[in-house]
Motif scaffolding. Structure first.
Motif, PDB file in Angstrom:
ATOM      1  N   TRP A 188       8.072  -7.794  -4.725  1.00 30.00           N
ATOM      2  CA  TRP A 188       7.588  -6.887  -5.770  1.00 30.00           C
ATOM      3  C   TRP A 188       8.140  -5.494  -5.538  1.00 30.00           C
ATOM      4  O   TRP A 188       8.603  -5.162  -4.446  1.00 30.00           O
ATOM      5  CB  TRP A 188       6.053  -6.875  -5.822  1.00 30.00           C
ATOM      6  N   LEU A 219       9.221  -9.637  -8.458  1.00 31.68           N
ATOM      7  CA  LEU A 219      10.591 -10.121  -8.349  1.00 31.68           C
ATOM      8  C   LEU A 219      10.576 -11.642  -8.230  1.00 31.68           C
ATOM      9  O   LEU A 219       9.831 -12.205  -7.425  1.00 31.68           O
ATOM     10  CB  LEU A 219      11.283  -9.484  -7.159  1.00 31.68           C
ATOM     11  N   TYR A 279      17.734 -14.806  -6.554  1.00 24.75           N
ATOM     12  CA  TYR A 279      17.056 -13.876  -7.451  1.00 24.75           C
ATOM     13  C   TYR A 279      17.394 -14.181  -8.907  1.00 24.75           C
ATOM     14  O   TYR A 279      18.557 -14.368  -9.273  1.00 24.75           O
ATOM     15  CB  TYR A 279      17.473 -12.448  -7.111  1.00 24.75           C
ATOM     16  N   ARG A 287      13.013  -9.923 -12.874  1.00 25.65           N
ATOM     17  CA  ARG A 287      11.777  -9.224 -12.584  1.00 25.65           C
ATOM     18  C   ARG A 287      10.875  -9.278 -13.811  1.00 25.65           C
ATOM     19  O   ARG A 287      11.343  -9.399 -14.933  1.00 25.65           O
ATOM     20  CB  ARG A 287      12.047  -7.777 -12.179  1.00 25.65           C
ATOM     21  N   VAL A 298      17.681  -2.987  -7.364  1.00 22.21           N
ATOM     22  CA  VAL A 298      16.390  -3.664  -7.200  1.00 22.21           C
ATOM     23  C   VAL A 298      16.006  -3.708  -5.725  1.00 22.21           C
ATOM     24  O   VAL A 298      14.851  -3.463  -5.355  1.00 22.21           O
ATOM     25  CB  VAL A 298      16.447  -5.093  -7.778  1.00 22.21           C
TER      26      VAL A 298
END
Length: 520
Positions: free
Chosen positions: A209, A228, A239, A242, A272
């Protein structure tokens, strides 16, 4: 034939607004370049929704002139480019619209097609004032179709659930609702035509986060600016974007209390990662989203809550359990793929023999335009003549599209891969008829673990190679078999139709070791 017909425009709406099933049609919404096509034998003119000529940008659509009746036709539709999963996508289309004169290399790299959604003029007759039901009948009577022309299926309102399910799995972001009993209304935005947005839902790993500020004031808890998200990848979590979460939400308190780690997922942008707080694997959330970006991120995700451990999807197990091995994907360059990871508690298999060659990458990771268009044109014709068969093929197409969308994942279950194979063969049997014989073993009948991880679409690619290269060229067709044999091995075999005896040695296109069944 009219020189200019301003296109009719849809209003935003919802499925619930189409209350009378006898007055509404449900159709896919195609993302692309809206245009009206004016076609006579040997001549085609394409005008955008703002009446700008775009004929030179899409020279392959001159094929409309070959299919036009003697008195010409005016069609409303959308120029579409497909991504590797066979879905309409803005990314490839932008490459085409960036030039007014595409060369052969660009046309080959980014083929386009024309999705016909309405008929405005038919063989010397103005049909604007006819109802959509009648215009649709006349459109289907023209017999348009082929590798670059699609007349997509149109369904009744009572089939909306089926169309929604297919559209979500295919990766479309919306549907169209069209009143069957009204004329075409040029240049008007009307509630007789509604565009219904769709959002897909899936589970994701909560990877971390981002705090709302660089430091919470003394005595006050930290607040979350964004959660995230990640999905399992070949080397650990990857990833994928978000999403915002309510500061007072109980889920936010759970995320804040989760144990942290110094190990971030892969592919995290620097902007990020700079302020991110990463979490140990363990939390899974449900999100809704519009699709995937070119970078693999979830588009416009929205938070739908944390998922209880007993409700988490199996494909996230490797990302939640740090001790679970991750499976390696088939190599996109067409080379031999690394061995898929064994299921927990099983022996590791040997390296799978995925044959090298240019067919593997392109066929396993792309649904070609001609295949997509031929399939949907076939379904559209069956809607009129054999509705149950049309529904069956549409569900199969949805399964195949969903599998193609997972090509970049680390591995998928064997039974999911075989479902895509069966869907593909079901579609191709409609085209080949008795010329195509097919047999796919059931894991349960052979003692094979249906959850065995396999490289995504590796089996499907071999089956497509069998059909396209070994069966289609033979006048007598042929047979393809997917065998799950002793020693936890999956093979794809093919025989030409002129050698039907089972004693003839088949050509083996794929030998793929699987995870051995759990002896415990």
């Amino acid at each position: 034939m009219p020189e200019l017909v301003p296109p009719m425009l849809p209003a935003a709406g919802e499925l619930a607004e189409a209350t009378d099933p006898d007055r509404w049609a449900v159709e896919f919404a195609w993302e692309g370049h809206r245009c009206v096509a004016y076609a006579r034998p040997g001549r085609v003119r394409l005008l955008s929704s703002t009446a700008r000529s775009i004929t030179g940008s899409f020279p392959e659509l001159a094929v409309l002139g070959e299919q036009a009746p003697p008195g010409g036709m005016v069609l409303d539709g959308t120029v579409v480019a497909l991504d590797e999963a066979g879905r309409p996508s803005k990314g490839p289309l932008l490459r085409r619209t960036a030039t007014v004169a595409p060369d052969d290399a660009l046309r080959s790299a980014v083929p386009v097609g024309y999705v016909v959604t309405d008929l405005l003029w038919a063989d010397g007759r103005r049909v604007l004032e006819l109802t959509y039901r009648r215009r649709r009948e006349l459109l289907e009577g023209l017999g348009l179709g082929g590798p670059a022309i699609l007349v997509p299926p149109s369904f009744g309102r009572d089939e909306a659930d089926l169309v929604v399910r297919t559209a979500e799995q295919y990766g479309l972001d919306g549907l169209h609702l069209k009143r069957l009993d009204v004329p075409y209304q040029p240049g008007r935005r009307t509630r007789n035509w509604l565009r219904v947005p769709l959002r897909r839902r899936r589970q994701v790993l909560v990877a971390g986060w981002v705090p709302a500020s660089r430091g919470a004031p003394a005595g006050r808890p930290e607040r979350i600016a964004a959660v995230l998200l990640a999905l399992p990848g070949p080397d650990g979590p990857r990833y994928v974007g978000r999403v915002g979460i309510g500061a007072a939400d109980a889920d936010a308190r759970t995320v804040l209390a989760a144990p942290g780690t110094e190990r971030p997922p892969s592919d995290v942008p620097e902007t990020v990662a700079e302020n991110a707080r990463w979490l140990e694997p363990g939390l899974v959330a449900a999100v809704e989203y519009r699709g995937r970006t070119a970078a693999g991120r979830l588009a416009l995700p929205s938070w739908r809550g944390l998922v209880a451990p007993d409700e988490q999807d199996e494909d996230l197990a490797a990302g939640v359990d740090p001790g679970a091995p991750a499976a390696a994907p088939a190599r996109p360059d067409g080379g031999s793929a690394p061995a898929p990871a064994p299921a927990r508690g099983t022996a590791a298999p040997t390296t799978p023999d995925v044959p090298a060659g240019p067919w593997h990458g392109p066929l396993s990771r792309r649904l070609e335009q001609h295949f997509v268009y031929n399939t949907l044109n076939t379904i559209a014709s069956l809607v009129r003549t054999d509705p149950p068969r049309a529904r069956e093929l549409l569900l199969g197409f949805a399964d195949l599209s969903r599998a193609a969308d997972r090509a970049e994942e680390a591995a998928i279950r064997l039974d999911e891969e075989l479902a895509a194979v069966r869907a593909y063969l079901q579609i191709e049997r409609t085209r080949f008829g008795a010329r195509l014989a097919a047999e796919v073993d059931e894991p349960g009948d052979t003692g094979t673990d249906p959850a065995s991880p396999v490289p995504p679409l590796a089996v499907l690619a071999a089956v497509r190679r069998a059909v396209q290269e070994r069966i289609e060229p033979h006048p007598g067709g042929g047979a393809v078999q997917v065998r799950l044999g002793p020693g936890a091995v999956c093979t794809v075999e093919t025989r030409p139709g002129d050698r039907p005896d089972t004693a003839a040695d088949p050509l083996v296109l794929l030998t793929l070791p699987l995870a051995a069944p759990d002896a415990s």
